[in-house]
Enzyme design. Sequence first.
Site, PDB file in Angstrom:
ATOM      1  N   THR A 146      51.302 -40.250  24.267  1.00 54.37           N
ATOM      2  CA  THR A 146      51.770 -41.279  23.321  1.00 54.37           C
ATOM      3  C   THR A 146      53.295 -41.320  23.259  1.00 54.37           C
ATOM      4  O   THR A 146      53.905 -42.376  23.438  1.00 54.37           O
ATOM      5  CB  THR A 146      51.208 -40.986  21.908  1.00 54.37           C
ATOM      6  OG1 THR A 146      49.797 -40.884  22.004  1.00 54.37           O
ATOM      7  CG2 THR A 146      51.571 -42.071  20.914  1.00 54.37           C
ATOM      8  N   VAL A 147      53.917 -40.165  23.022  1.00 52.67           N
ATOM      9  CA  VAL A 147      55.378 -40.160  22.860  1.00 52.67           C
ATOM     10  C   VAL A 147      56.074 -40.391  24.203  1.00 52.67           C
ATOM     11  O   VAL A 147      57.026 -41.170  24.300  1.00 52.67           O
ATOM     12  CB  VAL A 147      55.862 -38.846  22.197  1.00 52.67           C
ATOM     13  CG1 VAL A 147      57.365 -38.876  21.994  1.00 52.67           C
ATOM     14  CG2 VAL A 147      55.160 -38.619  20.868  1.00 52.67           C
TER      15      VAL A 147
ATOM     16  N   LYS B 102      57.695 -29.845  17.623  1.00 59.02           N
ATOM     17  CA  LYS B 102      58.086 -29.041  16.433  1.00 59.02           C
ATOM     18  C   LYS B 102      57.570 -27.610  16.494  1.00 59.02           C
ATOM     19  O   LYS B 102      58.202 -26.693  15.984  1.00 59.02           O
ATOM     20  CB  LYS B 102      57.623 -29.694  15.128  1.00 59.02           C
ATOM     21  CG  LYS B 102      56.189 -30.150  15.110  1.00 59.02           C
ATOM     22  CD  LYS B 102      56.106 -31.625  15.267  1.00 59.02           C
ATOM     23  CE  LYS B 102      54.726 -32.013  15.746  1.00 59.02           C
ATOM     24  NZ  LYS B 102      54.511 -33.439  15.667  1.00 59.02           N
TER      25      LYS B 102
ATOM     26  N   GLY C 226      47.339 -43.285  16.643  1.00 59.74           N
ATOM     27  CA  GLY C 226      48.208 -42.391  17.430  1.00 59.74           C
ATOM     28  C   GLY C 226      49.115 -41.534  16.573  1.00 59.74           C
ATOM     29  O   GLY C 226      50.126 -41.032  17.052  1.00 59.74           O
TER      30      GLY C 226
ATOM     31  N   ASP D 284      51.380 -28.578  10.572  1.00 53.91           N
ATOM     32  CA  ASP D 284      52.425 -29.410  11.179  1.00 53.91           C
ATOM     33  C   ASP D 284      53.597 -29.559  10.190  1.00 53.91           C
ATOM     34  O   ASP D 284      54.762 -29.402  10.557  1.00 53.91           O
ATOM     35  CB  ASP D 284      51.817 -30.782  11.533  1.00 53.91           C
ATOM     36  CG  ASP D 284      52.838 -31.738  12.093  1.00 53.91           C
ATOM     37  OD1 ASP D 284      53.176 -31.609  13.276  1.00 53.91           O
ATOM     38  OD2 ASP D 284      53.309 -32.609  11.337  1.00 53.91           O
TER      39      ASP D 284
ATOM     40  N   LYS E  51      57.590 -28.221  10.420  1.00 58.14           N
ATOM     41  CA  LYS E  51      58.749 -29.097  10.195  1.00 58.14           C
ATOM     42  C   LYS E  51      59.661 -28.551   9.099  1.00 58.14           C
ATOM     43  O   LYS E  51      60.888 -28.558   9.247  1.00 58.14           O
ATOM     44  CB  LYS E  51      58.253 -30.506   9.849  1.00 58.14           C
ATOM     45  CG  LYS E  51      57.596 -31.195  11.051  1.00 58.14           C
ATOM     46  CD  LYS E  51      56.832 -32.437  10.631  1.00 58.14           C
ATOM     47  CE  LYS E  51      56.268 -33.184  11.839  1.00 58.14           C
ATOM     48  NZ  LYS E  51      55.306 -34.226  11.460  1.00 58.14           N
TER      49      LYS E  51
HETATM   50  N1  HSE Z   1      50.909 -35.597  13.526  1.00 60.66           N
HETATM   51  C1  HSE Z   1      52.250 -35.802  13.155  1.00 60.66           C
HETATM   52  C2  HSE Z   1      52.284 -36.626  11.882  1.00 60.66           C
HETATM   53  C3  HSE Z   1      52.975 -36.512  14.254  1.00 60.66           C
HETATM   54  O1  HSE Z   1      51.245 -37.208  11.547  1.00 60.66           O
HETATM   55  O2  HSE Z   1      53.302 -36.691  11.219  1.00 60.66           O
HETATM   56  C4  HSE Z   1      54.448 -36.625  14.049  1.00 60.66           C
HETATM   57  O3  HSE Z   1      55.051 -35.365  13.959  1.00 60.66           O
END
Ligand code: HSE
Length: 402
Positions: free
Chosen positions: A11-12, A100, A182, A196, A200
């Site tokens: 995706t990225v 990250k 996505g 996640d 961060k």
């Molecule tokens: N899965 C992460 C989110 C992607 O939903 O923020 C971007 O870091």
Amino acid sequence: MIKIAVLGYGTVGSGVVELIERNNTLLKERAGEEIVIKYILDLRDFPGDPYEDKVVHDFGMILTDPEISILCEVMGGVGAAYRFTKQALEAGKSVCTSNKELVAKHGAELLAIAGRMRCNYMFEASVAGGIPIIRSINSALVADRVEAVTGILNGTTNYILTKMEQEGADYGDALKQAQELGYAERNPEADVEGLDTGRKIAILADMLTGKSVDPDKVATEGITKITTADFAYARAAGMTIKLLARCRVLEDGSAWVMVAPYMLPTEHSLGRVDDVFNGVQITCTMLGEAMFGGKGAGKLPTASAVAADVMDCAMHPGRTVMRAWSDEEAKLTDTAQTESRFFLRVKAGSADTVRKAFAGSVPVTAEREEDEGFFTPAMKEKEFRAICAGLGDVVLNRIRLV
Ligand code: HSE
């Protein structure tokens, strides 16, 4: 001409390729040279893709090609991505990443190599997607001290919570939609369990403390226990529920770092940051409070941040622009000692028990028969948990208040 390689055509990665193609003229004007994608590294082949001829499977080709000065690592993970990044930096090639997990785990080491080799390890896309929070802390606010950060840093969970709040959506359906758009990680557990977000805020905490904050030691709670019933009480109190990442640097240099769902007033500056949007509120010694917002996930918003890092590298050849942090482990304060007020949802008919257990608690009226809601007075987490343990299965859920 500046030739670059993109590692990972997901995706990225496909977003980075699209952006560099669509904004080619603008990038050339600003960098003073054309930016050209020479290689795309992926395990797969892409027959019929317009960039099919650039796809390679051997990282060695990229590493040994003297024409390649900048790599975009958008493959994710801490295995091959770590090895490739380290090898590239040691060869004096700059690396721009959205990864990250890798920055949170090995940022200090990779930044030190970049500094030594006079190249760059850039990671704008790793926190809050397209929002330029890393660059702001690193350069725009370089003369100030950022003391605290509170942010909505995960687009997937914010999307899910927004759908639950505004459409009464089922948790599973909202997660499926976020995946289709996505936004989600390959393993959605990393999103919904707060991991996640934890990575961060660990990166931001690294930048704030100048030391390494271990992402595995960040006190983390996800959103899986939040229900539409909790939103009914939040709504009745003029509040909403958001997954917040928080960090405060204390006077002794230690940091309080936490990821958890919080109830906050809808008029709070993060209260109406909805859907895939992220928001980051920072407190600086000189500037005071500042607020950043924008899309925190998705192909092009994330690609915008990766490509901005590519431009920074292209515009500053031979110069390291990112400040590094030390590999010394930062001291984290014990979150059990933190004082908060709490929202408590309990079984119907347990109001007297709650009032006795939490002197000074205030009922929240949501006109529900199944359960009852209360706000407790401010108390230490440790104390709150001990009282809740004594109440047993009377307690259905509890959420901290901002
Ligand atoms: N899965 C992460 C989110 C992607 O939903 O923020 C971007 O870091």
